[in-house]
Design a protein around this motif. Structure first.
Motif, PDB file in Angstrom:
ATOM      1  N   ALA A   1       5.424   4.651  -7.479  1.00  0.00           N
ATOM      2  CA  ALA A   1       4.135   5.199  -7.918  1.00  0.00           C
ATOM      3  C   ALA A   1       3.857   4.891  -9.384  1.00  0.00           C
ATOM      4  O   ALA A   1       2.692   4.810  -9.794  1.00  0.00           O
TER       5      ALA A   1
ATOM      6  N   ASP B   1      -6.496   4.661  -0.933  1.00  0.00           N
ATOM      7  CA  ASP B   1      -5.393   3.705  -0.834  1.00  0.00           C
ATOM      8  C   ASP B   1      -5.101   3.098  -2.201  1.00  0.00           C
ATOM      9  O   ASP B   1      -6.012   2.721  -2.927  1.00  0.00           O
ATOM     10  N   ARG B   2      -3.820   3.021  -2.519  1.00  0.00           N
ATOM     11  CA  ARG B   2      -3.398   2.427  -3.789  1.00  0.00           C
ATOM     12  C   ARG B   2      -2.385   1.335  -3.496  1.00  0.00           C
ATOM     13  O   ARG B   2      -1.462   1.531  -2.696  1.00  0.00           O
ATOM     14  N   TYR B   3      -2.581   0.189  -4.151  1.00  0.00           N
ATOM     15  CA  TYR B   3      -1.723  -0.969  -3.949  1.00  0.00           C
ATOM     16  C   TYR B   3      -0.963  -1.271  -5.231  1.00  0.00           C
ATOM     17  O   TYR B   3      -1.522  -1.183  -6.324  1.00  0.00           O
ATOM     18  N   VAL B   4       0.306  -1.648  -5.077  1.00  0.00           N
ATOM     19  CA  VAL B   4       1.122  -2.074  -6.210  1.00  0.00           C
ATOM     20  C   VAL B   4       1.824  -3.374  -5.841  1.00  0.00           C
ATOM     21  O   VAL B   4       2.033  -3.672  -4.663  1.00  0.00           O
TER      22      VAL B   4
ATOM     23  N   SER C   1      -1.260   7.455  -0.009  1.00  0.00           N
ATOM     24  CA  SER C   1      -2.133   7.447  -1.194  1.00  0.00           C
ATOM     25  C   SER C   1      -3.579   7.593  -0.710  1.00  0.00           C
ATOM     26  O   SER C   1      -3.967   7.028   0.301  1.00  0.00           O
TER      27      SER C   1
ATOM     28  N   PRO D   1       2.066  -0.310 -12.020  1.00  0.00           N
ATOM     29  CA  PRO D   1       0.620  -0.398 -12.240  1.00  0.00           C
ATOM     30  C   PRO D   1      -0.112  -0.740 -10.945  1.00  0.00           C
ATOM     31  O   PRO D   1       0.427  -1.433 -10.077  1.00  0.00           O
ATOM     32  N   THR D   2      -1.324  -0.252 -10.819  1.00  0.00           N
ATOM     33  CA  THR D   2      -2.150  -0.574  -9.660  1.00  0.00           C
ATOM     34  C   THR D   2      -2.406  -2.078  -9.669  1.00  0.00           C
ATOM     35  O   THR D   2      -2.748  -2.654 -10.693  1.00  0.00           O
ATOM     36  N   ALA D   3      -2.225  -2.691  -8.508  1.00  0.00           N
ATOM     37  CA  ALA D   3      -2.381  -4.144  -8.396  1.00  0.00           C
ATOM     38  C   ALA D   3      -3.850  -4.532  -8.435  1.00  0.00           C
ATOM     39  O   ALA D   3      -4.721  -3.799  -7.951  1.00  0.00           O
ATOM     40  N   THR D   4      -4.100  -5.695  -9.005  1.00  0.00           N
ATOM     41  CA  THR D   4      -5.432  -6.273  -8.991  1.00  0.00           C
ATOM     42  C   THR D   4      -5.633  -6.925  -7.630  1.00  0.00           C
ATOM     43  O   THR D   4      -4.799  -7.713  -7.190  1.00  0.00           O
TER      44      THR D   4
ATOM     45  N   GLU E   1       0.875  -1.171   0.000  1.00  0.00           N
ATOM     46  CA  GLU E   1       0.000   0.000   0.000  1.00  0.00           C
ATOM     47  C   GLU E   1       0.912   1.221   0.000  1.00  0.00           C
ATOM     48  O   GLU E   1       1.721   1.408   0.908  1.00  0.00           O
TER      49      GLU E   1
END
Length: 139
Positions: free
Chosen positions: A129, A98-101, A95, A132-135, A91
């Motif tokens: 950053a 919240d944004r996960y990679v 962010s 790509p954003t994780a699924t 995380e």
């Protein structure tokens, strides 16, 4: 007097919850799901070292940091393909929402921080950053 204070606090909590947007509610639900999945996986792996000489629980307690100790994010999950650990779901720090990679294991090492151990990367905040954003799994 105590009842009036309790009623006021309950009313305030309901007001705050009502102000939450649908996106914020979905983000909170997703974070809860990620945490439940991580806890279940850590319990299943027990005290076995899974990556970087650490147990899954130790990895989940770690921060992702730069060489100088600047925090880039929090390890949220250990990602596997079968029994092989492929990377860490992180995380990103500060962010919102919240944004996960997904951070691959290659290039990661450990870094002592007092009694804790963090995961160190050579990536910068900008490079992290740019991933790509994780699924995220929703089960």
């Amino acid at each position: 007097m105590k009842f009036a204070t309790l009623a006021a606090l309950s009313s305030l909590a309901l007001s705050v919850a009502a102000c939450q947007s649908e996106a914020e509610k979905q983000a909170d639900a997703m974070e809860d799901t990620v945490e439940r999945q991580a806890d279940a996986s850590a319990a299943a792996s027990g005290d076995a070292q899974v990556a970087l000489g650490l147990t899954e629980r130790q990895l989940l307690d770690a921060d992702l940091v730069t060489a100088d100790g600047t925090e880039l994010g929090d390890v949220a999950q250990v990602r596997r393909s079968g029994s092989t650990v492929e990377g860490l779901l992180v995380e990103i720090e500060d962010s919102n929402p919240d944004r996960y990679v997904m951070v691959p294991l290659a290039g990661l090492s450990t870094r002592a921080d007092g009694n804790d151990t963090d995961v160190q990367t050579s990536m910068t905040a900008a490079q992290l950053a740019a991933l790509p954003t994780a699924t995220l799994a929703t089960n």
